[in-house]
Design a protein around this motif. Structure first.
Motif, mmCIF file in Angstrom:
data_model
loop_
_atom_site.group_PDB
_atom_site.id
_atom_site.type_symbol
_atom_site.label_atom_id
_atom_site.label_comp_id
_atom_site.label_asym_id
_atom_site.label_seq_id
_atom_site.Cartn_x
_atom_site.Cartn_y
_atom_site.Cartn_z
ATOM 1 N N LEU A 166 18.808 7.988 22.150
ATOM 2 C CA LEU A 166 18.136 7.405 23.312
ATOM 3 C C LEU A 166 17.475 6.078 22.980
ATOM 4 C CD1 LEU A 166 16.594 10.692 24.695
ATOM 5 C CD2 LEU A 166 18.208 9.238 25.908
ATOM 6 N N ASP A 167 17.417 5.739 21.686
ATOM 7 C CA ASP A 167 16.845 4.478 21.241
ATOM 8 C C ASP A 167 15.426 4.333 21.793
ATOM 9 O OD1 ASP A 167 16.685 1.974 19.974
ATOM 10 O OD2 ASP A 167 18.765 1.551 20.398
ATOM 11 N N GLU A 168 15.017 3.104 22.184
ATOM 12 C CA GLU A 168 13.647 2.953 22.684
ATOM 13 C C GLU A 168 13.411 3.724 23.982
ATOM 14 O OE1 GLU A 168 14.942 0.489 20.983
ATOM 15 O OE2 GLU A 168 13.337 -0.218 19.671
ATOM 16 N N ALA A 169 14.399 3.728 24.867
ATOM 17 C CA ALA A 169 14.255 4.438 26.136
ATOM 18 C C ALA A 169 15.606 4.522 26.819
ATOM 19 C CB ALA A 169 13.246 3.741 27.051
ATOM 20 N N GLY A 170 15.758 5.533 27.677
ATOM 21 C CA GLY A 170 17.000 5.719 28.388
ATOM 22 C C GLY A 170 17.109 4.802 29.594
ATOM 23 N N ILE A 171 18.164 5.006 30.352
ATOM 24 C CA ILE A 171 18.466 4.136 31.477
ATOM 25 C C ILE A 171 17.369 4.197 32.535
ATOM 26 C CG2 ILE A 171 19.758 5.735 32.961
ATOM 27 C CD1 ILE A 171 20.978 2.234 31.944
ATOM 28 N N ASN A 172 16.635 5.300 32.592
ATOM 29 C CA ASN A 172 15.561 5.462 33.575
ATOM 30 C C ASN A 172 14.182 5.253 32.963
ATOM 31 O OD1 ASN A 172 17.218 5.943 35.761
ATOM 32 N ND2 ASN A 172 17.227 8.158 35.486
ATOM 33 N N GLU A 173 14.129 4.522 31.807
ATOM 34 C CA GLU A 173 12.857 4.174 31.175
ATOM 35 C C GLU A 173 12.084 5.415 30.725
ATOM 36 O OE1 GLU A 173 9.753 1.586 29.803
ATOM 37 O OE2 GLU A 173 11.924 1.444 30.029
ATOM 38 N N ASP A 174 12.842 6.397 30.212
ATOM 39 C CA ASP A 174 12.215 7.586 29.653
ATOM 40 C C ASP A 174 13.127 8.148 28.570
ATOM 41 O OD1 ASP A 174 14.314 8.787 31.018
ATOM 42 O OD2 ASP A 174 13.065 9.612 32.611
ATOM 43 N N ARG A 175 12.784 9.321 28.041
ATOM 44 C CA ARG A 175 13.614 9.964 27.014
ATOM 45 C C ARG A 175 14.208 11.257 27.562
ATOM 46 N NH1 ARG A 175 10.531 6.117 23.992
ATOM 47 N NH2 ARG A 175 8.950 6.858 25.432
ATOM 48 N N ASP A 176 14.995 11.125 28.612
ATOM 49 C CA ASP A 176 15.604 12.256 29.309
ATOM 50 C C ASP A 176 17.026 12.446 28.782
ATOM 51 O OD1 ASP A 176 16.751 14.070 31.032
ATOM 52 O OD2 ASP A 176 16.006 13.112 32.863
ATOM 53 N N MET A 177 17.208 13.414 27.897
ATOM 54 C CA MET A 177 18.527 13.624 27.305
ATOM 55 C C MET A 177 19.527 14.158 28.323
ATOM 56 S SD MET A 177 20.461 13.225 24.701
ATOM 57 C CE MET A 177 19.622 13.137 23.126
ATOM 58 N N LEU A 178 19.072 14.928 29.304
ATOM 59 C CA LEU A 178 19.990 15.418 30.327
ATOM 60 C C LEU A 178 20.598 14.253 31.104
ATOM 61 C CD1 LEU A 178 17.946 18.470 31.649
ATOM 62 C CD2 LEU A 178 20.010 18.545 30.248
ATOM 63 N N GLN A 179 19.783 13.251 31.399
ATOM 64 C CA GLN A 179 20.289 12.060 32.076
ATOM 65 C C GLN A 179 21.262 11.309 31.168
ATOM 66 O OE1 GLN A 179 19.796 10.648 35.233
ATOM 67 N NE2 GLN A 179 21.325 9.191 34.533
ATOM 68 N N GLU B 278 8.383 13.745 26.372
ATOM 69 C CA GLU B 278 9.563 13.504 27.202
ATOM 70 C C GLU B 278 10.813 14.131 26.586
ATOM 71 O OE1 GLU B 278 8.314 9.331 29.380
ATOM 72 O OE2 GLU B 278 9.686 9.234 27.680
ATOM 73 N N MET B 279 10.942 14.024 25.284
ATOM 74 C CA MET B 279 12.132 14.582 24.647
ATOM 75 C C MET B 279 12.167 16.100 24.768
ATOM 76 S SD MET B 279 12.870 12.221 21.264
ATOM 77 C CE MET B 279 11.210 11.980 20.657
ATOM 78 N N LEU B 280 11.079 16.761 24.414
ATOM 79 C CA LEU B 280 11.064 18.220 24.487
ATOM 80 C C LEU B 280 11.301 18.716 25.908
ATOM 81 C CD1 LEU B 280 8.106 19.149 22.101
ATOM 82 C CD2 LEU B 280 10.507 19.809 21.815
ATOM 83 N N ALA B 281 10.735 18.043 26.890
ATOM 84 C CA ALA B 281 10.889 18.482 28.274
ATOM 85 C C ALA B 281 12.319 18.359 28.766
ATOM 86 C CB ALA B 281 9.961 17.674 29.192
ATOM 87 N N SER B 282 13.154 17.594 28.075
ATOM 88 C CA SER B 282 14.572 17.516 28.448
ATOM 89 C C SER B 282 15.457 18.251 27.441
ATOM 90 C CB SER B 282 15.012 16.050 28.560
ATOM 91 O OG SER B 282 15.018 15.405 27.303
#
Length: 512
Positions: free
Chosen positions: A337-350, A112-116
């Protein structure tokens, strides 16, 4: 020697100030053995390196790879059965989580991290059952997984030597619980304990094992004020200074942690750390939600860094960090991003957009986040909080070539007015589907939706198969323990905070 040239419609090498990105149109980057040699016109670089392999991205904006400055796990707590309670109650609900293979778990979030566009992560490990050998083995699995997928990781194992569940001694809390809950909880907490000397041995061993590695480095992590004694904090600080590595410490994530500091020290947590002599540019305070104005002055004057974990603060009801105050004081602020972002993933763009929006205080003054400022948090400033320091975070000669290529046309389709600065449009509109390539150390690790070194589908299938099995007897027992303990944890914090109304973060230094 390996040389490549990567061409793009626009190359943003870094940020000059909070309003100004450093932008090169129709530019390219010459990379030799994973290190940036020069940024300039493509034809000029091709003339200097005629044998270099050229990668062309004519519709794309190239940015420095993002840095996730605060990360813990792969499968999220929600996936493993823990809802978004307030932080202190959330710790109790996490007792029930199923065991996950550390290598698979690490790869899951790395996908998830690399994809963002995240190329470097600060991995703060902890909560491991077992002694030194088990912890060392788990750490080695995590580090190996990052090297396998081709991602940078600044790794630390969080030191927790006391108060492992609530903000008092384990024994004192357990003594007030009925049996058999008290005995089961004490055994669970003891299983996570490790002599302080073993924490230091682990750091020194991992540091030696990772010497010369391009992708993995080791740093230190006093977990939080309530989890560490003053002696431990000073010992860790001395080791960090001796070995030239940074430290990352959760601090003042919640109002309960602010109150704990007063009860323990008679002063604020930041003032206490200052008096212990452990503040400085080598220390990052994770979260930093509940600093007073005086605390912010102390942290800024000492050069101490902050890691802003916006999603986590919202999800766990921790509060809103005073980001605008930190920026006004010129502090180094990374983004996690800690455990997970606001959308329950590791999307740095979000996460970039969330940070951009969450601190838009009322008024018309120029004191709210800007796109260049937020980009700097997610790149250069984040890099400074890790063991990679100034070797990543910008696309400057001499730094590692870690970069993300985002298709600007796809991100802004069907139209984008050019009166909006390119970076502003990109940051506010780009989704992960527009990320076409990610380079780490001069190598393509993600391209056209696929990971070049790991089979994502196979990893996800293995996770699904292993976690789909029935709970083991040990996992069933922990689930029952977590459910039994949670009401007592909540009761512990009832009345913990002072009755007086809480003042805002910018109030004069006071207990409230």
């Amino acid at each position: 020697m390996t040389e490549i040239i990567v061409e793009a419609r626009t190359v943003i090498t870094g940020v000059q100030d909070r309003h100004t990105p450093i932008q090169h149109d129709n530019a390219a980057v010459l990379v030799r053995d994973g290190v940036i040699v020069e940024v300039g016109p493509p034809e000029s670089l091709r003339a200097k390196a005629p044998d270099a392999v050229t990668h062309r991205y004519p519709r794309h904006v190239m940015l420095p790879g993002f840095v996730n400055s605060h990360h813990h796990v792969g499968l999220t707590p929600l996936q493993l059965g823990s809802p978004d309670h307030a932080l202190e109650l959330w710790f109790a609900t996490r007792i029930a989580a199923k065991r996950v293979d550390h290598g698979l778990d690490t790869l899951y979030s790395a996908f998830e991290m690399l994809a963002s566009g995240v190329t470097t992560v600060q991995h703060i490990h902890g909560w491991m059952a077992g002694g030194y050998e088990q912890v060392h083995g788990a750490a080695s699995q995590v580090l190996g997984a990052y090297r396998q997928i081709g991602m940078r990781a600044s790794y630390c194992y969080a030191v927790r030597e006391q108060n492992r569940l609530v903000y008092e001694a384990d024994e004192a809390f357990c003594e007030r619980l009925p049996q058999p809950i008290a005995g089961h909880l004490m055994a669970h907490l003891k299983a996570q304990s490790m002599p302080f000397g073993d924490f230091m041995t682990l750091f020194e061993t991992l540091k030696a094992e990772n010497e010369g590695e391009r992708l993995t480095r080791i740093q230190l992590a006093p977990a939080n004020l309530h989890w560490c004694s003053d002696e431990a904090l000073q010992t860790l600080d001395a080791a960090a200074r001796k070995h030239g590595v940074p430290m990352h410490m959760h601090l003042l994530e919640t109002a309960y942690q602010k109150e704990y500091a007063w009860r323990r020290t008679g002063k604020t947590a930041v003032r206490h750390l200052h008096d212990l002599g452990v503040l400085g540019p080598h220390l990052t305070l994770g979260h930093g939600v509940w600093l007073t104005a005086e605390d912010a002055d102390i942290a800024a004057d000492s050069g101490t860094c902050i890691c802003h974990n916006c999603s986590s603060n919202f999800r766990l009801r921790s509060g809103v960090a005073p980001l605008n105050l930190y920026e006004a004081k010129g502090m180094t602020v990374g983004m996690g991003l800690d455990e997970a972002g606001i959308n329950e993933d590791r999307d740095m763009l979000q996460e970039l957009r969330l940070v951009l929006r969450a601190h838009r205080t009322p008024g018309m003054d120029d004191d709210v986040p800007t796109c260049p400022q937020v980009l700097r948090m997610a790149t250069e400033h984040g890099a400074k909080t890790t063991a990679f320091g100034q070797s990543v975070g910008r696309l400057d000669p001499g730094r590692f070539f870690d970069a993300v290529l985002i298709d600007y046309d796809r991100a802004t389709y069907p139209y984008q007015d050019t009166d909006i600065p390119l970076l502003d449009a990109l940051m506010q509109r780009a989704k992960t589907g527009a990320v076409d390539a990610v380079f780490v150390d001069g190598k393509i690790v993600y391209a056209d939706g696929r990971f070049t070194q790991v089979d994502r589908d196979a990893v996800l299938a293995e996770i699904a198969e292993t976690l789909g099995r029935p709970r083991t007897p040990e996992e069933v027992a922990r689930r029952e323990l977590g459910r039994a303990v949670t009401p007592y944890v909540k009761a512990f914090y009832d009345g913990y905070l002072p009755d007086a109304p809480r003042q805002p973060f910018y109030a004069p230094s006071s207990r409230n």
